[in-house]
Design an enzyme around this catalytic site. Structure first.
Site, PDB file in Angstrom:
ATOM      1  N   MET A  27      41.925  37.406  32.786  1.00  0.00           N
ATOM      2  CA  MET A  27      43.254  37.775  32.279  1.00  0.00           C
ATOM      3  C   MET A  27      44.314  36.870  32.912  1.00  0.00           C
ATOM      4  O   MET A  27      45.490  37.226  32.952  1.00  0.00           O
ATOM      5  CB  MET A  27      43.534  39.240  32.576  1.00  0.00           C
ATOM      6  N   GLU A  32      41.156  32.011  43.838  1.00  0.00           N
ATOM      7  CA  GLU A  32      39.890  31.377  44.242  1.00  0.00           C
ATOM      8  C   GLU A  32      38.666  32.150  43.747  1.00  0.00           C
ATOM      9  O   GLU A  32      37.591  31.581  43.577  1.00  0.00           O
ATOM     10  CB  GLU A  32      39.832  31.236  45.775  1.00  0.00           C
ATOM     11  N   GLY A  33      38.832  33.453  43.544  1.00  0.00           N
ATOM     12  CA  GLY A  33      37.707  34.241  43.015  1.00  0.00           C
ATOM     13  C   GLY A  33      37.322  33.753  41.619  1.00  0.00           C
ATOM     14  O   GLY A  33      36.148  33.564  41.295  1.00  0.00           O
ATOM     15  N   HIS A  34      38.340  33.518  40.781  1.00  0.00           N
ATOM     16  CA  HIS A  34      38.075  32.982  39.441  1.00  0.00           C
ATOM     17  C   HIS A  34      37.469  31.581  39.543  1.00  0.00           C
ATOM     18  O   HIS A  34      36.567  31.229  38.776  1.00  0.00           O
ATOM     19  CB  HIS A  34      39.366  32.899  38.621  1.00  0.00           C
ATOM     20  N   SER A 183      42.378  39.345  44.447  1.00  0.00           N
ATOM     21  CA  SER A 183      42.689  40.064  43.213  1.00  0.00           C
ATOM     22  C   SER A 183      44.012  39.546  42.689  1.00  0.00           C
ATOM     23  O   SER A 183      44.925  39.231  43.488  1.00  0.00           O
ATOM     24  CB  SER A 183      42.816  41.566  43.508  1.00  0.00           C
ATOM     25  N   SER A 184      44.127  39.463  41.370  1.00  0.00           N
ATOM     26  CA  SER A 184      45.408  39.025  40.792  1.00  0.00           C
ATOM     27  C   SER A 184      46.524  39.985  41.190  1.00  0.00           C
ATOM     28  O   SER A 184      47.698  39.605  41.242  1.00  0.00           O
ATOM     29  CB  SER A 184      45.297  38.955  39.266  1.00  0.00           C
TER      30      SER A 184
HETATM   31  O1  PAF Z   1      38.055  41.402  34.726  1.00  0.00           O
HETATM   32  C1  PAF Z   1      38.939  41.053  33.916  1.00  0.00           C
HETATM   33  O2  PAF Z   1      39.806  40.226  34.211  1.00  0.00           O
HETATM   34  C2  PAF Z   1      38.989  41.705  32.542  1.00  0.00           C
HETATM   35  O3  PAF Z   1      38.581  43.027  32.604  1.00  0.00           O
HETATM   36  C3  PAF Z   1      38.178  40.941  31.490  1.00  0.00           C
HETATM   37  C4  PAF Z   1      36.706  40.948  31.821  1.00  0.00           C
HETATM   38  C5  PAF Z   1      38.685  39.507  31.401  1.00  0.00           C
HETATM   39  C6  PAF Z   1      38.352  41.600  30.121  1.00  0.00           C
HETATM   40  O4  PAF Z   1      39.670  41.590  29.711  1.00  0.00           O
END
Ligand code: PAF
Length: 279
Positions: A27, A32-34, A183-184
């Protein structure tokens, strides 16, 4: 810049046709997690696509949909530097033409527990958008972070239940040096809340240290960390069987996942840890 930003389903489908793809659904408000998910995605597939879509369907009416951080330009720059091929950043009207869709995925009983109890309908919204993204990108791999343990469990089960031809890869939670899970939503925390938020990972460490002594000791050890933490309101603390995501019995022995959700000031945070219950 070598990353291509795509806004329409038709264009993404055309670009991905015939490619072996790994999809990282996000989203946005990337951290860094992403980027750990992206790094893993690059190691398994030739083409990496990251979706950035703040999915209205998974937010309740009183939740933070409107104020959820939207940082597309910075996100795209990070993904470009990380070697991502495509960013899929559709408008809501592209994903939900006319504002809504009639067919949705339901997460079943586990979807009503823990996060689902505090956020009714949340996992139906998550599973529905993940299904749509898998239908659009038809990736060979899809990657999720372990921090959202219930989401991971439900996506894995959905992929199995619905025979979706995509392998789910789960990547360990990335933490700050002090233990705070990335976390965002951490960006909502002020200095004092950031310090108080450490109680979640500290509680999980306490739970892990007590795990030889069984579930009561685990719960008591974790709970004690929150005593006197005025900025933190515990939402739930639970121990589940990783195979069913249901709470374990008092005499359960074996692998278990400790789950924590708490409100730190106005910000809701979650974290979890795998332990081995003995005793
Ligand atoms: O974990 C997230 O950021 C959201 O739940 C996801 C998996 C992108 C679905 O919108």
């Amino acid at each position: 810049m070598s990353v291509t930003v795509v806004e329409t389903i038709a264009e993404l489908r055309a670009l991905l046709a015939g490619r072996s793809t790994a999809l990282v659904p996000t989203m946005g408000a990337l951290h860094e997690g992403h980027l750990a998910l992206v790094a893993r995605a690059r190691s398994v597939a030739d083409t990496v696509v990251v979706s950035i879509f703040v999915n209205p369907l998974q937010f309740g009416p009183t939740e933070d949909l409107d104020r959820y951080p939207r940082t597309l330009e910075a996100d795209v720059a990070k993904l470009d530097a990380a070697g991502v091929d495509f960013v899929f950043a559709p408008q809501a009207s592209e994903m939900y033409p006319g504002g809504a869709i009639d067919t949705t995925v339901t997460a079943g009983q586990v979807g009503t527990l823990f996060e689902g109890r505090t956020r009714p309908g949340h996992f139906d919204g998550v599973l529905t958008i993940v299904t749509k993204l898998l239908g659009i990108a038809t990736p060979e791999f899809v990657l999720f972070g372990q921090k959202d343990a219930q989401q991971v469990y439900l996506v894995q089960r959905m992929v199995r239940d619905l025979n979706i031809d995509t392998e789910v890869i789960v990547v360990e939670t990335v933490r700050e040096n002090n233990g705070l899970a990335l976390s965002s939503r951490n960006r909502y925390l002020d200095e004092w809340e950031r310090r108080a938020a450490l109680s979640l990972s500290t509680a999980l460490e306490a739970a892990s240290s007590a795990s030889d002594r069984g579930i009561d000791a685990v719960l008591a050890a974790a709970q004690s960390v929150f005593t006197g933490e005025d900025l933190v309101t515990l939402d739930y603390l639970a121990v589940v069987d990783p195979g069913t995501f249901l709470p374990v019995d008092d005499d359960y022995r074996g692998p278990a996942r400790v789950l924590i959700a708490a409100r730190v000031g106005q910000t809701r945070l979650i974290d979890n840890q795998l332990v081995h219950l003995g005793g």
